[in-house]
Design a protein around this motif. Sequence first.
Motif, PDB file in Angstrom:
ATOM      1  N   VAL A  64     -54.278  14.469 -28.827  1.00 18.20           N
ATOM      2  CA  VAL A  64     -53.017  15.015 -28.328  1.00 18.20           C
ATOM      3  C   VAL A  64     -52.149  13.863 -27.826  1.00 18.20           C
ATOM      4  CG1 VAL A  64     -51.982  16.471 -26.547  1.00 18.20           C
ATOM      5  CG2 VAL A  64     -54.010  17.241 -27.755  1.00 18.20           C
ATOM      6  N   LEU A  65     -50.887  13.865 -28.254  1.00 14.10           N
ATOM      7  CA  LEU A  65     -49.982  12.760 -27.945  1.00 14.10           C
ATOM      8  C   LEU A  65     -48.995  13.054 -26.818  1.00 14.10           C
ATOM      9  CD1 LEU A  65     -49.144  11.784 -31.633  1.00 14.10           C
ATOM     10  CD2 LEU A  65     -50.863  10.743 -30.127  1.00 14.10           C
ATOM     11  N   ASN A  66     -48.741  14.320 -26.533  1.00 12.17           N
ATOM     12  CA  ASN A  66     -47.654  14.621 -25.596  1.00 12.17           C
ATOM     13  C   ASN A  66     -47.885  15.883 -24.758  1.00 12.17           C
ATOM     14  OD1 ASN A  66     -47.336  16.495 -27.645  1.00 12.17           O
ATOM     15  ND2 ASN A  66     -45.119  16.482 -27.504  1.00 12.17           N
ATOM     16  N   ASP A  67     -49.069  16.031 -24.228  1.00 12.92           N
ATOM     17  CA  ASP A  67     -49.375  17.214 -23.427  1.00 12.92           C
ATOM     18  C   ASP A  67     -48.378  17.397 -22.285  1.00 12.92           C
ATOM     19  OD1 ASP A  67     -51.327  19.418 -22.652  1.00 12.92           O
ATOM     20  OD2 ASP A  67     -51.234  18.224 -20.817  1.00 12.92           O
ATOM     21  N   GLY A  68     -48.028  16.321 -21.612  1.00 15.99           N
ATOM     22  CA  GLY A  68     -47.074  16.401 -20.498  1.00 15.99           C
ATOM     23  C   GLY A  68     -45.711  16.907 -20.936  1.00 15.99           C
ATOM     24  N   ASP A  69     -45.251  16.456 -22.091  1.00 13.85           N
ATOM     25  CA  ASP A  69     -43.958  16.919 -22.617  1.00 13.85           C
ATOM     26  C   ASP A  69     -44.001  18.403 -22.940  1.00 13.85           C
ATOM     27  OD1 ASP A  69     -42.977  14.316 -22.475  1.00 13.85           O
ATOM     28  OD2 ASP A  69     -43.465  13.886 -24.570  1.00 13.85           O
ATOM     29  N   ALA A  70     -45.096  18.846 -23.548  1.00 13.88           N
ATOM     30  CA  ALA A  70     -45.230  20.266 -23.902  1.00 13.88           C
ATOM     31  C   ALA A  70     -45.250  21.126 -22.644  1.00 13.88           C
ATOM     32  CB  ALA A  70     -46.490  20.487 -24.733  1.00 13.88           C
ATOM     33  N   GLN A  71     -45.987  20.690 -21.628  1.00 11.02           N
ATOM     34  CA  GLN A  71     -46.027  21.441 -20.375  1.00 11.02           C
ATOM     35  C   GLN A  71     -44.663  21.446 -19.691  1.00 11.02           C
ATOM     36  OE1 GLN A  71     -49.237  21.067 -17.597  1.00 11.02           O
ATOM     37  NE2 GLN A  71     -50.687  20.472 -19.196  1.00 11.02           N
ATOM     38  N   TYR A  72     -43.947  20.338 -19.744  1.00  8.24           N
ATOM     39  CA  TYR A  72     -42.626  20.264 -19.116  1.00  8.24           C
ATOM     40  C   TYR A  72     -41.638  21.224 -19.778  1.00  8.24           C
ATOM     41  CZ  TYR A  72     -38.346  18.437 -17.123  1.00  8.24           C
ATOM     42  OH  TYR A  72     -37.138  18.336 -16.473  1.00  8.24           O
ATOM     43  N   ARG A  73     -41.668  21.313 -21.109  1.00  8.40           N
ATOM     44  CA  ARG A  73     -40.762  22.241 -21.797  1.00  8.40           C
ATOM     45  C   ARG A  73     -41.087  23.682 -21.413  1.00  8.40           C
ATOM     46  NH1 ARG A  73     -36.035  20.850 -23.056  1.00  8.40           N
ATOM     47  NH2 ARG A  73     -35.859  21.724 -25.154  1.00  8.40           N
ATOM     48  N   VAL A  74     -42.368  24.002 -21.275  1.00  9.17           N
ATOM     49  CA  VAL A  74     -42.753  25.334 -20.806  1.00  9.17           C
ATOM     50  C   VAL A  74     -42.227  25.551 -19.391  1.00  9.17           C
ATOM     51  CG1 VAL A  74     -44.701  26.775 -20.089  1.00  9.17           C
ATOM     52  CG2 VAL A  74     -44.784  25.570 -22.281  1.00  9.17           C
ATOM     53  N   ALA A  75     -42.384  24.549 -18.545  1.00 11.54           N
ATOM     54  CA  ALA A  75     -41.914  24.662 -17.160  1.00 11.54           C
ATOM     55  C   ALA A  75     -40.408  24.894 -17.124  1.00 11.54           C
ATOM     56  CB  ALA A  75     -42.285  23.405 -16.373  1.00 11.54           C
ATOM     57  N   GLN A  76     -39.664  24.236 -18.014  1.00 10.33           N
ATOM     58  CA  GLN A  76     -38.222  24.456 -18.070  1.00 10.33           C
ATOM     59  C   GLN A  76     -37.901  25.902 -18.457  1.00 10.33           C
ATOM     60  OE1 GLN A  76     -37.339  21.060 -20.747  1.00 10.33           O
ATOM     61  NE2 GLN A  76     -35.760  20.588 -19.230  1.00 10.33           N
TER      62      GLN A  76
END
Length: 101
Positions: A64-76
């Motif tokens: 996985v390359l961008n777990d933090g980005d995926a979680q941030y978009r969900v948070a938005q």
Amino acid sequence: MEHLPVDVRASLRLFAFYLANGTIDVELLDGIDYRSTVFHSGSSLEQVFAIYGNVLRVDAEGTVLNDGDAQYRVAQWIRACCDPSYRVEPPFEAWETELHL
């Protein structure tokens, strides 16, 4: 590929834990108990997992390359549901929120 790579499964498991625990992106969602909003209907929860899965990137080895980005978009998305004055930046693109059959 017969099964999802271990790294992807671990990311999904942790994402589900943080989501259920109320700790997705604690900075963006500070003071917002979003669980009643997200878990109120199946369609909200479905959208959360769609965004996470659509944004998540995995390399050829299954890392996985961008777990933090995926979680941030969900948070938005969650923040926008809970706070009508919040504006998602950058705005969601259609591919990010697409529900796959």
